[in-house]
Design a protein around this motif. Structure first.
Motif, PDB file in Angstrom:
ATOM      1  N   UNK A  90     -49.517  53.555 -41.336  1.00 53.95           N
ATOM      2  CA  UNK A  90     -49.154  54.820 -41.602  1.00 53.95           C
ATOM      3  C   UNK A  90     -48.453  55.342 -40.512  1.00 53.95           C
ATOM      4  N   UNK A  91     -47.354  54.610 -40.119  1.00 49.77           N
ATOM      5  CA  UNK A  91     -46.377  55.042 -39.101  1.00 49.77           C
ATOM      6  C   UNK A  91     -45.306  55.725 -39.828  1.00 49.77           C
ATOM      7  N   UNK A  92     -44.710  56.873 -39.497  1.00 48.97           N
ATOM      8  CA  UNK A  92     -43.664  57.211 -40.009  1.00 48.97           C
ATOM      9  C   UNK A  92     -42.311  56.575 -39.717  1.00 48.97           C
ATOM     10  N   UNK A  93     -41.699  56.223 -41.072  1.00 57.35           N
ATOM     11  CA  UNK A  93     -40.453  55.428 -41.062  1.00 57.35           C
ATOM     12  C   UNK A  93     -39.139  56.213 -41.478  1.00 57.35           C
ATOM     13  N   UNK A  94     -38.171  56.210 -40.676  1.00 58.05           N
ATOM     14  CA  UNK A  94     -37.102  57.004 -41.057  1.00 58.05           C
ATOM     15  C   UNK A  94     -35.777  56.027 -41.528  1.00 58.05           C
ATOM     16  N   UNK A  95     -35.474  56.349 -42.728  1.00 59.83           N
ATOM     17  CA  UNK A  95     -34.193  55.493 -43.247  1.00 59.83           C
ATOM     18  C   UNK A  95     -33.029  56.396 -43.113  1.00 59.83           C
ATOM     19  N   UNK A  96     -32.236  56.254 -42.110  1.00 60.86           N
ATOM     20  CA  UNK A  96     -31.119  57.168 -41.668  1.00 60.86           C
ATOM     21  C   UNK A  96     -30.253  57.190 -42.830  1.00 60.86           C
ATOM     22  N   UNK A  97     -29.835  55.938 -43.478  1.00 63.20           N
ATOM     23  CA  UNK A  97     -28.991  55.788 -44.413  1.00 63.20           C
ATOM     24  C   UNK A  97     -29.252  56.550 -45.863  1.00 63.20           C
ATOM     25  N   UNK A  98     -30.432  56.906 -45.920  1.00 61.72           N
ATOM     26  CA  UNK A  98     -30.839  57.696 -47.114  1.00 61.72           C
ATOM     27  C   UNK A  98     -30.941  59.211 -46.944  1.00 61.72           C
ATOM     28  N   UNK A  99     -30.746  59.566 -45.919  1.00 65.69           N
ATOM     29  CA  UNK A  99     -30.958  60.820 -45.301  1.00 65.69           C
ATOM     30  C   UNK A  99     -29.718  61.817 -45.622  1.00 65.69           C
ATOM     31  N   UNK A 100     -29.913  62.868 -46.451  1.00 70.00           N
ATOM     32  CA  UNK A 100     -28.756  63.822 -46.831  1.00 70.00           C
ATOM     33  C   UNK A 100     -28.842  65.053 -45.933  1.00 70.00           C
ATOM     34  N   UNK A 101     -29.498  65.105 -44.875  1.00 70.77           N
ATOM     35  CA  UNK A 101     -29.484  66.276 -44.021  1.00 70.77           C
ATOM     36  C   UNK A 101     -29.884  67.493 -44.728  1.00 70.77           C
ATOM     37  N   UNK A 102     -30.524  67.602 -45.693  1.00 71.27           N
ATOM     38  CA  UNK A 102     -31.240  69.040 -46.413  1.00 71.27           C
ATOM     39  C   UNK A 102     -31.862  69.690 -45.208  1.00 71.27           C
ATOM     40  N   UNK A 103     -32.547  69.135 -44.282  1.00 72.62           N
ATOM     41  CA  UNK A 103     -33.275  69.912 -43.136  1.00 72.62           C
ATOM     42  C   UNK A 103     -34.507  70.562 -43.869  1.00 72.62           C
ATOM     43  N   UNK A 104     -35.002  69.900 -45.001  1.00 74.93           N
ATOM     44  CA  UNK A 104     -36.512  70.548 -45.368  1.00 74.93           C
ATOM     45  C   UNK A 104     -37.526  70.055 -44.717  1.00 74.93           C
ATOM     46  N   UNK A 105     -37.203  68.949 -43.966  1.00 80.86           N
ATOM     47  CA  UNK A 105     -38.495  68.444 -43.273  1.00 80.86           C
ATOM     48  C   UNK A 105     -38.751  69.080 -41.813  1.00 80.86           C
ATOM     49  N   UNK A 106     -37.653  69.837 -41.238  1.00 81.18           N
ATOM     50  CA  UNK A 106     -37.779  70.429 -39.927  1.00 81.18           C
ATOM     51  C   UNK A 106     -38.844  71.445 -40.008  1.00 81.18           C
ATOM     52  N   UNK A 107     -38.801  72.463 -40.904  1.00 84.68           N
ATOM     53  CA  UNK A 107     -39.778  73.568 -40.723  1.00 84.68           C
ATOM     54  C   UNK A 107     -41.264  72.902 -41.130  1.00 84.68           C
ATOM     55  N   UNK A 108     -41.202  71.951 -42.075  1.00 80.31           N
ATOM     56  CA  UNK A 108     -42.453  71.242 -42.087  1.00 80.31           C
ATOM     57  C   UNK A 108     -43.388  70.643 -41.279  1.00 80.31           C
ATOM     58  N   UNK A 109     -42.595  70.195 -40.197  1.00 77.47           N
ATOM     59  CA  UNK A 109     -43.391  69.291 -39.233  1.00 77.47           C
ATOM     60  C   UNK A 109     -44.036  70.328 -38.383  1.00 77.47           C
ATOM     61  N   UNK A 110     -45.444  70.223 -38.167  1.00 79.61           N
ATOM     62  CA  UNK A 110     -46.309  70.757 -37.403  1.00 79.61           C
ATOM     63  C   UNK A 110     -46.233  70.850 -35.936  1.00 79.61           C
ATOM     64  N   UNK A 111     -45.578  69.607 -35.447  1.00 82.56           N
ATOM     65  CA  UNK A 111     -45.396  69.515 -33.884  1.00 82.56           C
ATOM     66  C   UNK A 111     -44.008  69.634 -33.512  1.00 82.56           C
ATOM     67  N   UNK A 112     -43.123  69.989 -34.439  1.00 83.23           N
ATOM     68  CA  UNK A 112     -41.685  70.222 -34.211  1.00 83.23           C
ATOM     69  C   UNK A 112     -41.062  69.032 -33.521  1.00 83.23           C
ATOM     70  N   UNK A 113     -41.535  67.790 -34.121  1.00 80.70           N
ATOM     71  CA  UNK A 113     -40.861  66.646 -33.719  1.00 80.70           C
ATOM     72  C   UNK A 113     -39.295  66.226 -34.389  1.00 80.70           C
ATOM     73  N   UNK A 114     -39.073  67.090 -35.372  1.00 84.34           N
ATOM     74  CA  UNK A 114     -37.884  66.731 -36.184  1.00 84.34           C
ATOM     75  C   UNK A 114     -36.862  68.054 -36.070  1.00 84.34           C
ATOM     76  N   UNK A 115     -35.653  67.430 -35.605  1.00 88.78           N
ATOM     77  CA  UNK A 115     -34.521  68.306 -35.212  1.00 88.78           C
ATOM     78  C   UNK A 115     -33.388  67.905 -35.689  1.00 88.78           C
ATOM     79  N   UNK A 116     -32.165  68.565 -35.555  1.00 86.17           N
ATOM     80  CA  UNK A 116     -30.809  67.850 -35.800  1.00 86.17           C
ATOM     81  C   UNK A 116     -29.949  68.042 -34.284  1.00 86.17           C
ATOM     82  N   UNK A 117     -29.015  67.322 -34.628  1.00 85.09           N
ATOM     83  CA  UNK A 117     -28.328  66.870 -33.231  1.00 85.09           C
ATOM     84  C   UNK A 117     -27.329  68.139 -32.958  1.00 85.09           C
ATOM     85  N   UNK A 118     -27.244  69.042 -34.048  1.00 86.14           N
ATOM     86  CA  UNK A 118     -26.412  70.293 -33.543  1.00 86.14           C
ATOM     87  C   UNK A 118     -27.300  71.512 -33.552  1.00 86.14           C
TER      88      UNK A 118
END
Length: 134
Positions: free
Chosen positions: A106-134
């Motif tokens: 149950x560890x989070x896996x991130x497959x970068x090649x599938x990511x479309x950078x829609x950013x929907x995950x950013x506000x969903x993260x309760x601990x703000x562990x997800x950001x963008x590089x810009x």
């Protein structure tokens, strides 16, 4: 070749059938990642262009000549593994399944090649562990 770009349309260019012209005139496929287009408003379209490199460059030049601003998408999602609590909330909003939970640990896996950078995950993260590089 694939190239991800953001198109910004002035109000008067919104009705121009850009994706149709890319396919018909340049043999370039346009995979729409995100769109915000409305009549009489500035439009934004994030697309992934797929085709021959010369055809893509010609298509980008043509879009510029049509008054469409083209910028190259260089953002990517970053996950702070030290902050992430592997709650899985982000996996529920990820439309491309770039974020999944490993079935045994149950560890989070991130497959970068599938990511479309829609950013929907950013506000969903309760601990703000997800950001963008810009």
């Amino acid at each position: 070749m694939k190239k991800r770009v953001t198109l910004t349309f002035p109000r008067d260019r919104v009705p121009v059938p850009i994706t149709y012209r890319l396919a018909k005139d340049f043999n370039v496929a346009a995979n729409i990642i995100r769109a915000h287009i409305a009549p009489n408003q500035v439009g934004k379209l994030v697309i992934e262009l797929l085709g021959d490199i010369d055809a893509i460059e010609a298509a980008i030049d043509w879009m510029g000549s049509q008054g469409v601003s083209v910028s190259f998408a260089s953002r990517e999602i970053l996950i702070d593994e030290d902050s992430c609590v592997d709650c899985g909330l982000c996996t529920g909003v990820c439309p491309s399944t770039a974020l999944t939970l490993e079935p045994n640990s149950f560890k989070l896996l991130f497959t970068r090649s599938r990511c479309i950078v829609c950013e929907q995950c950013i506000p969903t993260c309760p601990v703000q562990a997800i950001t963008t590089n810009l």
